[in-house]
Design an enzyme around this catalytic site. Structure first.
Site, mmCIF file in Angstrom:
data_model
loop_
_atom_site.group_PDB
_atom_site.id
_atom_site.type_symbol
_atom_site.label_atom_id
_atom_site.label_comp_id
_atom_site.label_asym_id
_atom_site.label_seq_id
_atom_site.Cartn_x
_atom_site.Cartn_y
_atom_site.Cartn_z
ATOM 1 N N ALA A 119 7.028 -8.747 -7.310
ATOM 2 C CA ALA A 119 7.494 -7.608 -7.421
ATOM 3 C C ALA A 119 8.160 -7.008 -7.789
ATOM 4 O O ALA A 119 8.980 -6.007 -8.673
ATOM 5 C CB ALA A 119 6.066 -6.565 -6.585
ATOM 6 N N LYS A 165 11.149 -8.340 -8.246
ATOM 7 C CA LYS A 165 12.530 -8.826 -9.335
ATOM 8 C C LYS A 165 11.544 -8.587 -10.537
ATOM 9 O O LYS A 165 12.531 -8.642 -11.298
ATOM 10 C CB LYS A 165 12.277 -10.303 -8.727
ATOM 11 C CG LYS A 165 13.057 -10.457 -7.192
ATOM 12 C CD LYS A 165 14.212 -9.917 -7.328
ATOM 13 C CE LYS A 165 15.424 -10.449 -5.858
ATOM 14 N NZ LYS A 165 16.726 -9.800 -5.807
ATOM 15 N N ASN A 190 22.852 -7.060 -5.742
ATOM 16 C CA ASN A 190 23.062 -8.424 -5.520
ATOM 17 C C ASN A 190 22.313 -8.262 -3.531
ATOM 18 O O ASN A 190 21.389 -9.432 -3.350
ATOM 19 C CB ASN A 190 23.711 -9.373 -4.688
ATOM 20 C CG ASN A 190 23.726 -10.169 -4.184
ATOM 21 O OD1 ASN A 190 23.158 -11.186 -4.168
ATOM 22 N ND2 ASN A 190 24.504 -11.023 -3.123
ATOM 23 N N SER A 202 15.657 -12.807 -9.482
ATOM 24 C CA SER A 202 15.227 -14.210 -9.565
ATOM 25 C C SER A 202 13.917 -14.690 -10.207
ATOM 26 O O SER A 202 13.442 -13.988 -11.697
ATOM 27 C CB SER A 202 14.218 -14.425 -8.099
ATOM 28 O OG SER A 202 13.438 -15.321 -8.417
ATOM 29 N N TYR A 262 8.140 -9.971 -3.345
ATOM 30 C CA TYR A 262 9.412 -10.238 -3.895
ATOM 31 C C TYR A 262 9.799 -10.526 -5.592
ATOM 32 O O TYR A 262 9.843 -9.548 -6.321
ATOM 33 C CB TYR A 262 9.696 -12.138 -3.269
ATOM 34 C CG TYR A 262 11.184 -11.588 -4.111
ATOM 35 C CD1 TYR A 262 12.080 -11.543 -3.061
ATOM 36 C CD2 TYR A 262 11.267 -13.222 -4.456
ATOM 37 C CE1 TYR A 262 14.002 -11.877 -3.588
ATOM 38 C CE2 TYR A 262 12.245 -13.754 -4.641
ATOM 39 C CZ TYR A 262 13.997 -12.999 -3.876
ATOM 40 O OH TYR A 262 15.003 -13.338 -4.089
#
Length: 253
Positions: free
Chosen positions: A165, A167, A89, A151, A163
């Site tokens: 890339a 996720k 997480n 996400s 971000y």
């Protein structure tokens, strides 16, 4: 998998979605290992779990540092006797346009440092924690579950080259690991939240929040507890592996 007396490792477990995950698995009877770089947040979450009667320990760890991850996973197995579930997480944001233009002039661009920081934590950290958890699950001989938090930005979101890339990458890792690890009784899954009521979004200005929610059919933010419920489903359903659950209020339909 039934959660009673199982050990669940949660990265980014100090606050937000991580704390909700810890509370949910604790209520379901699990023992909880919390990993985070923020020791103050770790202390708050661990104390809350212990007050609720949950067996919990905290481990200050930077998930992007291999030596810290290896040491933490060894300590978890030593402390609890097993490692049954990992929820990847932990994540950070360093948003920027790839190239920023104003009045026809280039005035900025995403720096390599911004790119690397997000890739290190959000993708390399998932790789390291997943690898080390899988090794210990295989040695334990009882299988396990690895869940990666992605996400809706994995589909591509302006201002989030790094971000998006990362996720997209963690969603792909779940598929690869599902194929590789099934023979050892290890299942995987991905959860891709949309806008969720964490500390950052809760403090957003009303006009910005309204803009964020405009394309969402359910017209609200998700709750961390709803993300935790999806994780509990993945763990409990032994026929689930390699798939992604989109929890976005209908944003992508």
């Amino acid at each position: 998998m039934q959660m009673t007396n199982k050990t669940v490792v949660i990265t980014g477990g100090g606050r937000g979605i991580g704390r909700a995950l810890a509370e949910r698995f604790g209520r379901d009877g699990a023992r909880v290992a919390l990993l985070d770089v923020n020791t103050a947040d770790l202390d708050v979450t661990r104390s809350a779990l212990e007050s609720a009667g949950v067996a919990a320990k905290s481990y200050p760890v930077n998930v992007a540092v291999e030596e810290e991850v290896v040491a933490a996973m060894d300590r978890i197995v030593s402390d609890f006797g097993s490692l049954d579930v990992l929820v990847n997480n932990a994540g950070i944001l360093r948003d920027a346009m790839l190239v920023k233009v104003k009045d026809g002039q280039i005035v900025g661009k995403m720096s390599l440092a911004q790119w690397q920081a997000v890739i290190d934590v959000n993708l390399t950290g998932v790789f390291l924690c997943g690898r080390e958890a899988a090794e210990r699950m295989i040695r334990g001989g009882a299988g396990g579950v690895i869940i990666n938090i992605s996400s809706i930005s994995r589909h591509g979101n302006a201002g989030q080259t790094n971000y998006s890339a990362a996720k997209a990458g963690v969603a792909a890792l779940s598929v690869v690991w599902a194929r590789e690890l099934a023979r050892y009784g290890i299942r995987t899954g991905t959860i891709a939240p949309g806008g969720t009521r964490t500390e950052i979004l809760s403090s957003m200005r009303p006009e910005m929040l309204e803009k964020l929610l405009a394309p969402v059919p359910l017209q609200r933010l998700g709750e961390p507890e709803e993300i935790a419920a999806a994780a509990a489903f993945i763990v409990s359903n032994d026929f689930f592996t390699g798939r992604c659950i989109d929890l976005d209020g209908g944003f992508r339909i």
